[in-house]
Scaffold this motif. Structure first.
Motif, mmCIF file in Angstrom:
data_model
loop_
_atom_site.group_PDB
_atom_site.id
_atom_site.type_symbol
_atom_site.label_atom_id
_atom_site.label_comp_id
_atom_site.label_asym_id
_atom_site.label_seq_id
_atom_site.Cartn_x
_atom_site.Cartn_y
_atom_site.Cartn_z
ATOM 1 N N ALA A 81 35.787 -15.182 -66.974
ATOM 2 C CA ALA A 81 35.407 -15.784 -65.696
ATOM 3 C C ALA A 81 35.936 -17.213 -65.579
ATOM 4 O O ALA A 81 36.493 -17.599 -64.543
ATOM 5 C CB ALA A 81 33.889 -15.768 -65.546
ATOM 6 N N MET A 82 35.781 -18.006 -66.651
ATOM 7 C CA MET A 82 36.219 -19.395 -66.587
ATOM 8 C C MET A 82 37.732 -19.504 -66.424
ATOM 9 O O MET A 82 38.231 -20.412 -65.749
ATOM 10 C CB MET A 82 35.763 -20.153 -67.834
ATOM 11 N N GLN A 83 38.473 -18.566 -67.013
ATOM 12 C CA GLN A 83 39.927 -18.584 -66.849
ATOM 13 C C GLN A 83 40.309 -18.403 -65.378
ATOM 14 O O GLN A 83 41.196 -19.090 -64.860
ATOM 15 C CB GLN A 83 40.556 -17.492 -67.705
ATOM 16 N N GLN A 84 39.613 -17.491 -64.703
ATOM 17 C CA GLN A 84 39.916 -17.268 -63.292
ATOM 18 C C GLN A 84 39.474 -18.447 -62.429
ATOM 19 O O GLN A 84 40.201 -18.878 -61.519
ATOM 20 C CB GLN A 84 39.261 -15.975 -62.822
ATOM 21 N N LEU B 104 31.181 -24.248 -57.278
ATOM 22 C CA LEU B 104 31.104 -25.700 -57.225
ATOM 23 C C LEU B 104 32.203 -26.309 -56.367
ATOM 24 O O LEU B 104 32.035 -27.403 -55.820
ATOM 25 C CB LEU B 104 31.134 -26.285 -58.644
ATOM 26 N N ARG B 105 33.338 -25.626 -56.205
ATOM 27 C CA ARG B 105 34.396 -26.196 -55.360
ATOM 28 C C ARG B 105 34.002 -26.211 -53.884
ATOM 29 O O ARG B 105 34.610 -26.910 -53.078
ATOM 30 C CB ARG B 105 35.713 -25.463 -55.564
ATOM 31 N N PRO C 155 32.278 -30.246 -54.461
ATOM 32 C CA PRO C 155 33.724 -30.218 -54.685
ATOM 33 C C PRO C 155 34.269 -31.447 -55.404
ATOM 34 O O PRO C 155 35.361 -31.388 -55.974
ATOM 35 C CB PRO C 155 34.300 -30.118 -53.268
ATOM 36 N N GLY C 156 33.527 -32.548 -55.390
ATOM 37 C CA GLY C 156 33.992 -33.743 -56.088
ATOM 38 C C GLY C 156 33.620 -33.775 -57.555
ATOM 39 O O GLY C 156 34.084 -34.649 -58.295
ATOM 40 N N ALA C 157 32.781 -32.844 -58.012
ATOM 41 C CA ALA C 157 32.312 -32.855 -59.401
ATOM 42 C C ALA C 157 33.432 -32.461 -60.359
ATOM 43 O O ALA C 157 34.339 -31.702 -60.014
ATOM 44 C CB ALA C 157 31.129 -31.907 -59.565
ATOM 45 N N ASP D 31 40.712 -23.634 -59.344
ATOM 46 C CA ASP D 31 40.350 -25.038 -59.122
ATOM 47 C C ASP D 31 40.851 -25.891 -60.299
ATOM 48 O O ASP D 31 40.062 -26.530 -61.005
ATOM 49 C CB ASP D 31 38.831 -25.149 -58.989
ATOM 50 N N PRO D 32 42.163 -25.907 -60.548
ATOM 51 C CA PRO D 32 42.693 -26.570 -61.752
ATOM 52 C C PRO D 32 42.501 -28.071 -61.766
ATOM 53 O O PRO D 32 42.479 -28.683 -62.841
ATOM 54 C CB PRO D 32 44.187 -26.201 -61.715
#
Length: 520
Positions: free
Chosen positions: A428-431, A377-378, A382-384, A436-437
């Motif tokens: 996966a979500m942690q990575q 998504l980034r 990328p704005g989401a 993309d913090p």
């Protein structure tokens, strides 16, 4: 079919029954005999197209129906079947127009009203779905699909008394209607009673019960036993339901492990976006099912700037279409996609979901499985904003195990698979969050219960939204909630929703599995 010869009517009825019960070869033989008697009859063409769609030959089915409509432009059943074809081809707007035309041609054609109602329901147009499904039920009061779907729509609209009435009306027609029992179980704020227990036991004792109905009733029985404080009986019922479902639709743990590894590797490096603001209208809510995601969406949807769109299929559809175009499965083509490719795909998603932003400038997309695509998504949108929801692992895992999911095969049919899936999602979500913090934010259900206003303010801040007091009274928001938590989010926050602790040592095997490290 009253105008057809009696022999042709009998053959078509038998062919339709064969197709409905999963015997397409027999249906084809019977249809051929009917065609020999009246090849050009619209009813023959309708069944021929149904058979071709069943055999995944949409182009052939389209040719049959369009030729038939050229000869019989005023035949409602042909127009209705044409709507089914268009819908199967992904042409939803044209399909709806075809069903509307069929209803106009023959206002007594119940199936056309049903198809319209089902289309409205899938599009999130709950009020329109209720109106058209009520018409279908009035025309065909003994038909189960429109009755159950009407009950689902009423539940989604928050009309719980009316939903329960319709589910029970379906059971009055067929006490073994698994979809009606599933619906009653999803009225989670209303326990089933002693009469329901007796009815479930009587139906489950039958030897001729179709597997889908048996599975749904075992889940309902498990919910009933849990509500009346019988954890062993509840666990036995849930275990039997899941075991039968897994035998019918096995889920591949190895394929899941491979997917997570490939998705993480493919998204390690992505091109800089063409437009860094693309998708800023969208708030994705992702994570595990039963992790509180519907609650977080309900809070956001109470905000005057946000439309709650519920669980949308569009992101997955856009990626599937790109996979077909490239001739490669996702995520194998991810590394080959350019910044322009991602921009095109992002705009495709926004075009598909534009109707959710007609009243309000922003929308949610609460499809939990979209966590699998969070890494791209980034580049694509990328704005989401991405909100990952989590809940106590044991409560989440147990809630998944006892929930009958429509989409199969599903990881929730086996405790070891649940644990693996949960660990893979967290890993996966942690990575992806580390990559993309600024756009991926973690929110925990128990934290929300402990400090509602503080956590709601933090949620709104993460989404770039100003605080609005309506979000504190989220349960009063009038909207369609099309998930298994539809009844629960109509209530204020409650701290007494945990169920797993009541099972004590019975769930120790699940707890042990949840403690294993990824991958196992």
């Amino acid at each position: 079919m009253s105008a057809l010869p009696a022999a042709a009517r009998a053959l078509l009825q038998e062919a339709a029954r064969a197709l409905r019960t999963g015997a397409p070869a027999a249906a084809e033989r019977l249809l051929a005999r009917a065609q020999a008697l009246c090849a050009d009859a619209p009813e023959v063409l309708v069944l021929q197209a149904s058979l071709l769609l069943h055999r995944r030959q949409p182009a052939h089915a389209r040719a049959v129906l369009e030729a038939g409509l050229a000869r019989h432009p005023g035949h409602a059943a042909l127009r209705c079947e044409y709507g089914n074809l268009l819908n199967a081809c992904g042409e939803g707007e044209a399909a709806l127009a075809a069903w509307e035309a069929a209803c106009a041609l023959d206002p007594q054609l119940a199936v056309a009203w049903y198809n319209r109602g089902r289309n409205h329901q899938l599009r999130g147009e709950t009020a329109a779905a209720i109106a058209t499904l009520e018409r279908a039920c009035a025309l065909a009061p003994q038909a189960l699909p429109p009755r159950v779907l009407l009950a689902d729509a009423l539940l989604h609209a928050g009309r719980l008394d009316d939903a329960e009435r319709e589910y029970r009306a379906a059971l009055a027609v067929d006490p073994a209607c698994g979809d009606a029992w599933r619906g009653l179980s999803n009225l989670k704020t209303r326990p089933l009673g002693a009469a329901d227990a007796a009815a479930l036991q009587a139906q489950l004792a039958r030897r001729d019960l179709p597997a889908p109905d048996r599975i749904a009733m075992l889940f309902a029985l498990g919910r009933l036993e849990e509500d009346r404080g019988q954890p062993r009986a509840a666990l036995d019922a849930f275990t039997a339901a899941n075991a039968l479902q897994k035998r019918l639709t096995p889920w591949s743990a190895e394929a899941f492990r491979t997917y997570v590894q490939q998705a993480l590797a493919a998204t390690a490096t992505l091109p800089a976006p063409v437009d860094p603001r693309l998708g800023e209208e969208v708030i994705f809510i992702v994570g595990l099912p039963r992790s509180g995601s519907t609650l977080f969406e309900q809070i956001l949807a109470a905000h005057p700037q946000v439309e709650g769109a519920s669980e949308l299929p569009d992101l997955g559809i856009v990626l599937q279409q790109e996979s077909r175009r490239r001739g490669q499965p996702y995520p194998q083509w991810v590394a080959q996609a350019s910044a322009e490719d991602w921009h095109r795909l992002g705009r495709d998603y926004l075009a598909r979901t534009a109707r959710w932003r007609r009243r309000r400038p922003r929308q949610t997309d609460k499809q939990p499985d979209n966590w699998k695509h969070a890494g791209i998504l980034r580049a694509m949108l990328p704005g989401a904003t991405i909100i990952e929801t989590r809940r106590d692992p044991l409560e989440t895992a147990w809630s998944c195990f006892k929930q009958p999911f429509y989409s199969q095969p599903h990881f929730a049919n086996d405790m070891a698979d649940i644990a693996l899936y949960m660990q893979g999602c967290a890993h996966a979500m942690q990575q992806w969050r580390a990559r993309d913090p600024a756009r991926i934010h973690l929110h925990v259900y128990e934290d929300l219960l402990a400090a509602p206003e503080a956590r709601i303010r933090a949620l709104l801040d993460d989404c770039g939204l100003p605080f609005d007091p309506a979000c504190l009274a989220f349960h009063r928001a009038e909207r369609s909630v099309r998930t298994a938590s539809a009844a629960q989010v109509r209530q204020p926050l409650r701290a007494d929703t945990a169920r797993a602790l009541a099972y004590g040592s019975l769930l120790q095997p699940l707890l042990d599995l949840l403690a294993l490290p990824w991958p196992f």
